[in-house]
Write a protein that holds these residues in place. Structure first.
Motif, short mmCIF file in Angstrom:
data_model
loop_
_atom_site.label_atom_id
_atom_site.label_comp_id
_atom_site.label_asym_id
_atom_site.label_seq_id
_atom_site.Cartn_x
_atom_site.Cartn_y
_atom_site.Cartn_z
N ALA A 156 0.79 -1.35 -0.01
CA ALA A 156 -0.11 0.03 -0.13
C ALA A 156 0.88 1.33 0.15
O ALA A 156 0.68 2.39 -0.78
CB ALA A 156 -0.85 -0.10 1.27
N VAL A 157 1.86 1.24 0.95
CA VAL A 157 2.77 2.51 0.91
C VAL A 157 3.42 2.80 -0.36
O VAL A 157 3.44 3.78 -1.00
CB VAL A 157 3.68 2.10 1.98
N ARG A 197 6.79 9.66 -6.08
CA ARG A 197 7.90 10.07 -5.30
C ARG A 197 8.45 8.32 -5.35
O ARG A 197 8.57 7.95 -4.42
CB ARG A 197 7.28 10.09 -4.07
N VAL A 198 9.01 8.13 -6.31
CA VAL A 198 9.49 6.84 -6.73
C VAL A 198 10.70 6.60 -5.90
O VAL A 198 10.89 5.39 -5.59
CB VAL A 198 9.64 6.75 -8.37
N ALA A 234 11.08 8.72 -16.07
CA ALA A 234 11.60 7.78 -16.86
C ALA A 234 13.13 7.32 -16.14
O ALA A 234 13.43 6.33 -15.79
CB ALA A 234 11.39 7.37 -18.30
N ALA A 235 13.91 8.54 -16.30
CA ALA A 235 15.09 8.36 -15.97
C ALA A 235 15.24 8.13 -14.23
O ALA A 235 16.15 7.28 -13.69
CB ALA A 235 15.76 9.85 -15.92
N ALA A 236 14.29 8.80 -13.52
CA ALA A 236 14.18 8.24 -11.96
C ALA A 236 13.92 6.91 -11.94
O ALA A 236 14.19 5.91 -11.03
CB ALA A 236 13.30 9.10 -11.11
N ASN A 237 12.89 6.61 -12.51
CA ASN A 237 12.48 5.08 -12.42
C ASN A 237 13.84 4.03 -12.89
O ASN A 237 14.03 3.04 -12.07
CB ASN A 237 11.33 4.62 -13.47
N LEU A 238 14.44 4.50 -14.07
CA LEU A 238 15.80 3.59 -13.87
C LEU A 238 16.79 3.92 -13.10
O LEU A 238 17.19 2.58 -12.74
CB LEU A 238 16.25 4.28 -15.42
#
Length: 587
Positions: A138-139, A148-149, A184-188
């Protein structure tokens, strides 16, 4: 009011049974020593068999204050004030430190679309029950939803490490989870750091590849998916994803990758099916046919494989093969018989066997294909020169609600347009719009019919109204932009409209065709050719072929233009735009 309070109290008592009773029983057992001689003592529940409550739950008494706050939350929820209900439950969770109450706060806050409050409650839930995978999930989901990946990373790490299979399963779901975050850069970055702990896990490398592809880092994506394949050479998913990446730049390379995999693992059904599809897209029809035969030999009773082969054969006009496989599916009691019968009707239509098409369509009397089948029956009747009978058939069809009624009206107007009775179609749709003025399908079809009558004022008014009613209607932007481009007017505006359509539907080949056409009108021949070639490769269609051929002709590539037109005639011999183009440019 008193009766209402009593009913709510009873309802809350039922809710509390699951949430608080176990803790209260524990407290009772600790405060009341066992006394076998006390006939008034409550039953000794602890001695009964069955699962015990988690040891980390707080010992809750059902006090008057707790009951009052529960009542307040439930009354607010039942009376349509979920925001007050969520806040009440969150306040109660903070006071009691009970993870079950925090979980309830999360549920209500989510229903109330209050993500900030839901996140606060989820954090409290996870803090008070740190072993709960659901609380962690959930969090994590709420943090990712809030974009706020990187803040979600430690929670993701805990989920991946929660048990022996969690990492493998979790990395396979990461791409879908992170897809909603536009950075997408933060996700990577996050996926890379998570994967560092699992250097020998192929799923971790695949997750990096997916994140890299989303960030337009093709080199990293290919390197990581290839590393996944090294760690697990027989993994179909890695081979298919690598081929998907290669397809963007070179269909030939993608095909080689799948062919190489099949040499080592010839019984891979999914890879072989995808290889056959790729051969079809590359117009390598003899090789595709050989793959069909190989699939059927290897998977004789595999219904999904038979269905895929039937559809592929239909796509390349191998009607006998397609029909044979579809009938085989009916013998095997395929789970979606409606889809199979509908395809058999289409196969018959393609061969202009109208009677057989009608026969197949009429066997579909329920399910999602029932209404489309009715419309195809009407079309087959009209194709035999019996327009009035076809219209009567549509009007006699039972409908459920306005949506189906509109479907039949649009189908009837198409029959009229096919018969070049554009004025009748225009009037039919116009009358329907007087009753339902904001109906998107009616607005769109009325606009297209208006164009055939040179009523460009109606076309523009309808499409602009449609854009207001449904701002994400890609084809409304496209139709208006294409209309301007085709008439060679308001070209900058046309380009903006088509660009907007492509933002909404970037892989729609008809919209890509429109972009090529407007670039041609604006004098950008090279740009136009690139867009039109992409559209033609993705969807060989008469109108797209007409446009591509004209641009190639303008570029001086006349032999290539003729070749494209010849191919277009094969796939769309009756296309109006194509036939007009051929008349203008001669044989």
């Amino acid at each position: 009011m008193l009766a209402l309070s009593r009913r709510l109290a009873a309802h809350v008592a039922a809710l509390l049974a699951a949430a608080l009773l176990a803790g209260a029983v524990q407290a009772q057992q600790q405060s009341d020593p066992a006394d076998d001689d006390d006939d008034d003592a409550p039953p000794v529940i602890a001695s009964a068999p069955g699962p015990q409550p988690p040891s980390n739950l707080p010992l809750q008494d059902l006090t008057a204050q707790t009951l009052y706050e529960f009542l307040l939350g439930e009354i607010a929820a039942q009376r349509g004030s979920p925001g007050i209900a969520a806040q009440t439950y969150l306040d109660l969770a903070k006071r009691t430190r009970d993870p079950r109450v925090a979980r309830r706060a999360v549920e209500i806050a989510n229903a109330a679309r209050m993500p900030a409050l839901a996140l606060e409650a989820a954090r409290l839930w996870q803090e008070t029950d740190p072993e709960s995978a659901q609380a962690l999930q959930a969090v994590t989901v709420l943090l990712v939803g809030a974009k706020r990946v990187e803040e979600a990373e430690p929670y993701l790490a805990k989920l991946l490490a929660s048990n022996g299979t969690a990492a493998a399963n979790g990395f396979m779901q990461l791409a879908r989870l992170l897809a909603g975050n536009p950075d997408a850069a933060a996700n990577l970055r996050v996926v890379r750091r998570l994967a560092e702990r699992y250097p020998d896990l192929p799923q971790a490398h695949l997750a990096i590849a997916q994140a890299a592809a989303a960030a337009n880092d093709e080199a990293t994506a290919l390197a990581e998916v290839r590393r996944a394949a090294e760690l697990r050479p027989d993994w179909e998913i890695a081979a298919l994803y690598e081929a998907q990446l290669l397809q963007r730049r070179s269909p030939a390379e993608a095909g080689k990758r799948l062919a190489a995999f099949l040499e080592k693992f010839p019984d891979s059904r999914e890879v072989r099916l995808n290889y056959a599809r790729m051969l079809v897209l590359d117009k390598r029809y003899p090789e595709a046919r050989a793959e069909f035969e190989s699939i059927l030999k290897r998977f004789q009773n595999d219904a999904d494989a038979i269905y895929a082969v039937g559809l592929l054969a239909f796509q390349v006009k191998e009607y006998a093969v397609a029909e044979q496989n579809m009938k085989r599916l009916l013998e095997l009691n395929y789970r979606d018989a409606g889809a199979v019968r509908y395809t058999l009707g289409q196969i018959a239509e393609e061969q202009k066997d109208w009677a057989r098409a009608i026969e197949w369509y009429k066997t579909i009397d329920q399910g999602e294909y029932a209404m489309p089948a009715r419309m195809r029956v009407a079309n087959a009747i009209a194709r035999q020169g019996r327009l009035d009978e076809a219209r009567a058939y549509l009007r006699a069809t039972d409908v459920q609600g306005d949506a189906q009624r509109v479907q039949l009206l649009v189908a009837e107007s198409q029959l009229l347009r096919d018969a070049n009775l554009n004025r009748e179609a225009f009037d039919l749709l116009g009358q329907a719009l007087q009753k339902i003025p904001d109906q998107p399908d009616l607005l769109y079809d009325h606009a297209l019919t208006a164009e055939k009558l040179d009523r460009f004022d109606v076309l523009e008014a309808n499409l602009k109204k449609l854009i207001q009613v449904k701002p994400d209607h890609a084809h409304a932007y496209n139709a208006l932009g294409y209309s301007f481009a085709d008439r060679n007017i308001r070209l900058p505006e046309a380009k903006q409209l088509i660009e907007k359509a492509l933002e909404i539907a970037p892989q729609d080949f008809f919209i890509i065709d429109s972009m090529g056409w407007v670039l041609y009108r604006m004098g950008d021949l090279a740009g136009a050719a690139a867009q039109l070639q992409r559209a033609w490769d993705g969807r060989p269609d008469g109108e797209i072929g007409a446009h591509l051929g004209e641009v190639l002709w303008a570029l001086g590539k006349r032999d290539e233009a003729r070749r494209i037109w010849q191919e277009a005639v094969k796939v769309s011999p009756e296309n109006e735009t194509l036939n007009k183009t051929l008349k203008r440019f001669g044989p």
